[in-house]
Scaffold this motif. Structure first.
Motif, short mmCIF file in Angstrom:
data_model
loop_
_atom_site.label_atom_id
_atom_site.label_comp_id
_atom_site.label_asym_id
_atom_site.label_seq_id
_atom_site.Cartn_x
_atom_site.Cartn_y
_atom_site.Cartn_z
N SER A 149 52.47 72.39 47.24
CA SER A 149 52.19 73.13 46.00
C SER A 149 53.05 74.39 45.91
CB SER A 149 50.71 73.50 45.91
OG SER A 149 49.91 72.35 45.86
N LYS A 150 53.20 75.07 47.06
CA LYS A 150 54.03 76.28 47.09
C LYS A 150 55.48 75.93 46.80
CE LYS A 150 54.85 80.65 47.91
NZ LYS A 150 54.39 81.69 46.96
N ALA A 151 55.94 74.81 47.34
CA ALA A 151 57.31 74.39 47.10
C ALA A 151 57.53 74.07 45.62
CB ALA A 151 57.65 73.17 47.96
N VAL A 152 56.55 73.43 44.99
CA VAL A 152 56.63 73.14 43.55
C VAL A 152 56.76 74.44 42.77
CG1 VAL A 152 55.32 72.30 41.56
CG2 VAL A 152 55.42 70.93 43.66
N GLU A 153 55.96 75.44 43.14
CA GLU A 153 56.00 76.74 42.45
C GLU A 153 57.36 77.42 42.62
OE1 GLU A 153 53.89 81.11 42.97
OE2 GLU A 153 52.80 79.32 43.63
N ILE A 154 57.89 77.38 43.84
CA ILE A 154 59.17 78.04 44.12
C ILE A 154 60.31 77.34 43.36
CG2 ILE A 154 60.90 78.40 45.92
CD1 ILE A 154 58.51 78.87 47.85
N ILE A 155 60.31 76.01 43.39
CA ILE A 155 61.36 75.27 42.70
C ILE A 155 61.26 75.52 41.19
CG2 ILE A 155 62.13 72.93 42.11
CD1 ILE A 155 61.46 72.17 45.01
N GLY A 156 60.03 75.63 40.68
CA GLY A 156 59.85 75.97 39.27
C GLY A 156 60.49 77.30 38.93
N GLY A 157 60.34 78.29 39.82
CA GLY A 157 60.96 79.59 39.60
C GLY A 157 62.48 79.49 39.60
N ARG A 158 63.02 78.67 40.50
CA ARG A 158 64.47 78.51 40.56
C ARG A 158 65.00 77.84 39.30
NH1 ARG A 158 65.92 76.77 46.83
NH2 ARG A 158 65.09 78.68 47.79
N ILE A 159 64.30 76.81 38.83
CA ILE A 159 64.75 76.09 37.64
C ILE A 159 64.70 77.00 36.41
CG2 ILE A 159 64.12 74.24 36.04
CD1 ILE A 159 63.33 72.59 38.49
N ASN A 160 63.64 77.80 36.30
CA ASN A 160 63.53 78.71 35.16
C ASN A 160 64.70 79.68 35.13
OD1 ASN A 160 61.17 77.58 34.23
ND2 ASN A 160 59.86 78.95 35.40
N SER A 161 65.15 80.13 36.28
CA SER A 161 66.26 81.08 36.32
C SER A 161 67.59 80.40 36.00
CB SER A 161 66.34 81.74 37.69
OG SER A 161 66.72 80.81 38.68
#
Length: 848
Positions: A149-161
């Motif tokens: 779940s944490k990895a999903v959140e982090i990757i989401g942040g990277r994609i948004n940027s």
């Protein structure tokens, strides 16, 4: 006259021309064709190069023209920028590989259509990432879920940027993550997947002060190479250093990082530390400086990211400013990527297992029906306005064209992704946009009834409607801001679309539309304005009807929302609850719309079918997403219905929700904050009793919508949450109109009883409220009848919301305001503040 309106004319024309220019090109151009057309120098050499590119792509040595050009540039040490002198690159950048990367990225950007389409309309690219089995097996089941779940959140942040909007990111099974990105191609951007899985370990290490290669490495030190790009007038250089293996400090103390340029035009990354990180960095730099003073040699601090040495600045004294920088030979994209991964450090090792192209999640006929529904809805609204307001209706349609053009132009300029739900949001904006025109026209009708000429009636109607329009739209802006702030994925995308629509509506109606009406009336070209009515004057005691209507409505809310609670998790669709994913091969493709029909008839319920193509082999497969336990039922039904399709199941896995707990909570929080914002704003602009009435009416509409939506067998998806928040905006729009008229009647009838004042106010706005509800209803009805799938559900929400919002503005909001003040006008006057006035609310002819 023209001189007085010149600024409005110039502003309107400039905005429209800018929007049209921004939208060009409308479609993506094939990269190979664009490159051939754009090459402006050395045509013979470039033609020969493109021949090699074509051979390489045809033989599958390269997946695309983009990659083939990059490969040939590396192999032949060829500077591709010589063929494109019109694209200016930094002259000091001597590294040919980096120059080629920058050039190809810019050419790729220029070849793309400005308004990108979402996964539902166009498809995109997908990656499947797998966590390191050794790491996952060593963890407990709960810990594995938390890490994923944490990895999903982090990757989401990277994609948004990265600027990719409305992606799909979800866990698959207990060790995989699937990412779907609209409008992206790994054929042309193969490094994107690598960026997403980088661990981003940042170390600050000490450089050995006295020993350097080629001398033998001292114990505890690694041999690292520093590559420094050239500066103007100076050559580049490569330096080898011995760097301490164990870091003095890691990047855990970093609060933020962002790219910037130095005085030579080179990109670097600025690091901002937390308070603890700042103290640690000061301690480290002080220790290094003291070591330099002790040895009498230049002391240096190595900045190492994922094992690569990026810079090694000298340290003469303690650095205590709370910041540092990473300098190196970065391109703009490299600097952006590095700052992205530093802001979202990934501690779970992930590997790229699959990369594949994803076809549109909607069938071609569903996309066509959605576009057709949008056109029909817009035409219906235009026909309604022209029928009832004749020339005024034509002006409203003209301002609507300006409105839509600006909306699309702004979306293209900020890189927003157009999805079918976003298209629905624009249709709702169209319906709400004419609301402002109707407000002005109905006020004009009242001015004409008082005996005023058309010029005075136009000016008076605009002035009296202005504050109402501003109040209604400002509250909607606040709600849109909350959706963007707290929403994610489709909710945030929906919020952006509506935010753009609200601002564009204010510009097109208050500037463009008003300018056209003034020019028509003041020039004498328009001497009489036809204004038909849907309803005549009503002599109804709305306050008397309010109590039983409110009781009945609240009872319906309780019953419907009780049904929602009774259904429990059944109300959630795949977006919220997750489900099963079946992967199958086939010999004959089945249309997505037919798959959805089979799912409904077989009892499988919601299904998301997508066709995907493996980027390596090109092999196409069908992926079916269903609710938990429904995949077998659907697959069997498809095999029976289409025996000649050759469906063979390859595998089944469980997919996690794309809308996680955090997003659910943020959606609930967005609703709560919207209610609070409505209360505060209306209380400030009107009076606290008005604020309570507006908040209660909006909450009534939200709960009523949720209840009716579920009672009719619909399930919640992310766009549905956004649609319900849109209903909140529409609800407050209707309520503000009623409240503004009540406030006006309180001033015009200083001796009237509160009951009579409220009744008179509602009677005067009732016809207008029905007309605006009708225009918006027509737009939503077209979506409901002619749209399919998700668009059908969104339109259903809009239709229910329009009815409940119209009802609540008259029978809930006004009734609560009446009861709050105990039916006593003196109670209102004792608590009413003087509302602030807009300084620029006067007309352009105020001095005449």
């Amino acid at each position: 006259m023209l001189r007085r309106h010149l600024w409005k004319l110039i502003l309107s024309a400039t905005l429209v021309l800018w929007a049209v220019f921004t939208l060009m090109p409308l479609k993506d151009q094939p990269f190979g064709d664009y490159v051939k057309a754009s090459a402006a120098a050395k045509p013979a050499e470039f033609a020969k190069l493109m021949g090699e590119v074509s051979t390489r792509v045809q033989s599958r040595r390269a997946p695309s023209v983009y990659v083939a050009l990059k490969q040939l540039g590396q192999e032949q040490n060829l500077d591709l920028s010589q063929f494109f002198p019109q694209i200016k690159l930094e002259s000091s950048m001597t590294n040919i590989e980096k120059r080629n990367n920058l050039l190809l990225d810019e050419l790729l950007r220029l070849s793309k259509g400005k308004l990108q389409l979402g996964l539902d309309l166009k498809g995109g690219v997908a990656f499947t990432l797998e966590a390191d089995p050794k790491v996952m097996n060593a963890e407990s089941e709960q810990s594995r879920g938390q890490k994923l779940s944490k990895a999903v959140e982090i990757i989401g942040g990277r994609i948004n940027s990265l600027g990719v909007t409305e992606p799909i990111i979800r866990p698959i099974g207990d060790n995989r993550i699937e990412i779907q990105l609209p409008g992206v191609s790994t054929k042309d951007n193969p490094e994107m997947a690598t960026t997403l899985v980088r661990p981003a370990r940042l170390d600050f290490r000490m450089v050995h002060a006295t020993i350097a290669p080629p001398a033998e490495a001292p114990p505890g030190y690694d041999r690292l190479t520093l590559v420094q790009e050239s500066r103007p007038g100076m050559p580049g250089y490569t330096e080898e250093l011995y760097v301490k293996t164990r870091p003095e400090m890691t990047g855990e103390g970093i609060a933020d990082s962002y790219p910037t340029m130095d005085e030579f035009g080179r990109f670097r990354i600025i690091l901002k530390f937390t308070s603890a990180g700042s103290k640690q960095f000061a301690d480290v730099t002080r220790a290094i400086a003291e070591e330099g003073q002790r040895t009498g040699r230049r002391a240096r601090l190595a900045i190492v990211l994922d094992g690569k040495l990026y810079s090694a600045p000298g340290v003469e004294k303690e650095i205590s400013g709370g910041s540092a920088e990473i300098s190196g030979s970065f391109t703009r994209l490299e600097a952006q990527d590095l700052s992205t991964v530093l802001n979202n450090p990934l501690d779970l090792p992930l590997q790229i297992k699959e990369q594949y192209e994803v076809g549109p999640s909607l069938a071609t006929d569903a996309i066509s029906s959605g576009v057709r529904a949008t056109i029909i809805g817009t035409a219906a609204v235009a026909a309604f306005m022209i029928t009832f307001y004749a020339t005024g209706g034509l002006v409203a349609v003209a301002s609507l064209v300006v409105n839509i053009t600006i909306i699309l132009g702004v979306m293209a300029s900020i890189g927003a992704t157009m999805t079918l739900p976003g298209l629905a949001g624009i249709v709702l904006t169209i319906g709400m946009a004419v609301d402002a025109n109707i407000l002005i026209f109905e006020r004009m009708r009242e001015e004409i009834a008082l005996g005023k000429n058309l010029v005075s009636a136009n000016q008076g109607g605009f002035t009296k409607a202005l504050t109402t329009i501003l109040d209604a739209h400002l509250v909607q802006l606040i709600i849109c801001g909350i959706m963007i702030w707290k929403g994610q994925g489709p909710i945030k995308g929906f919020g952006f679309t509506l935010l753009i629509g609200v601002i564009s509506t204010l510009i097109s109606v208050l500037i463009t539309g008003h300018m056209l009406m003034e020019m028509l009336t003041e020039s004498g070209w328009l001497k009489k304005m036809t204004m038909r009515r849907m309803l005549g004057d009503l002599n109804v005691d709305f306050v008397k009807l309010g109590k039983p209507c409110a009781y009945a409505s609240v009872a319906l809310v309780i019953i419907s929302f009780g049904y929602v609670l009774f259904q429990g998790d059944k109300i959630y669709g795949i977006d919220f609850a997750g489900g099963d994913q079946v992967t199958a091969t086939f010999t004959t493709k089945i249309d997505s719309a037919k798959i959805r029909e089979i799912a409904q008839s077989s009892g499988a319920g919601e299904v998301n079918p997508t066709y995907v193509s493996d980027l390596g082999s090109g092999k196409e497969q069908l992926k079916l997403e269903t609710a938990y336990g429904k995949s077998g039922t659907l697959f069997t039904a498809l095999q029976q219905a289409y025996p000649g399709a050759g469906l063979v199941k390859v595998g089944t896995s469980q997919i996690g929700a794309t809308i996680g707990k955090e997003i659910k909570w943020n959606a609930v929080l967005a609703v709560g904050l919207s209610m609070l914002a409505i209360l505060v704003y209306i209380a400030f602009r009107f009076e606290f009793g008005f604020g309570v009435g507006a908040m209660a009416a909006t909450l009534h509409d939200i709960l009523m919508n949720i209840g009716i939506f579920v009672m009719f067998g619909h399930q919640f998806s992310a766009p549905m949450v956004a649609a319900i928040l849109c209903v909140a905006g529409y609800s407050i729009n209707e309520t503000v109109v009623v409240f503004d008229r009540i406030r006006e009647e309180l001033k015009l009838d200083p001796a009237g009883k509160l009951r009579d004042v409220i009744n008179n106010a509602i009677r005067k706005v009732f016809a207008r409220t029905i007309m605006t509800a009708t225009t918006t209803f027509l737009a939503a009805l077209a979506l409901f009848i002619f749209g399919g799938g998700q668009l059908h559900d969104i339109a259903f929400t809009f239709l229910v919301g329009i009815v409940t919002s119209t009802f609540s503005a008259i029978f809930i909001a006004a009734q609560i305001f009446y009861l709050w003040h105990k039916g006593d006008r003196k109670h209102v006057e004792a608590h009413q503040d003087i509302a602030p006035k807009y300084e620029w609310a006067g007309s352009s002819r105020a001095s005449e």
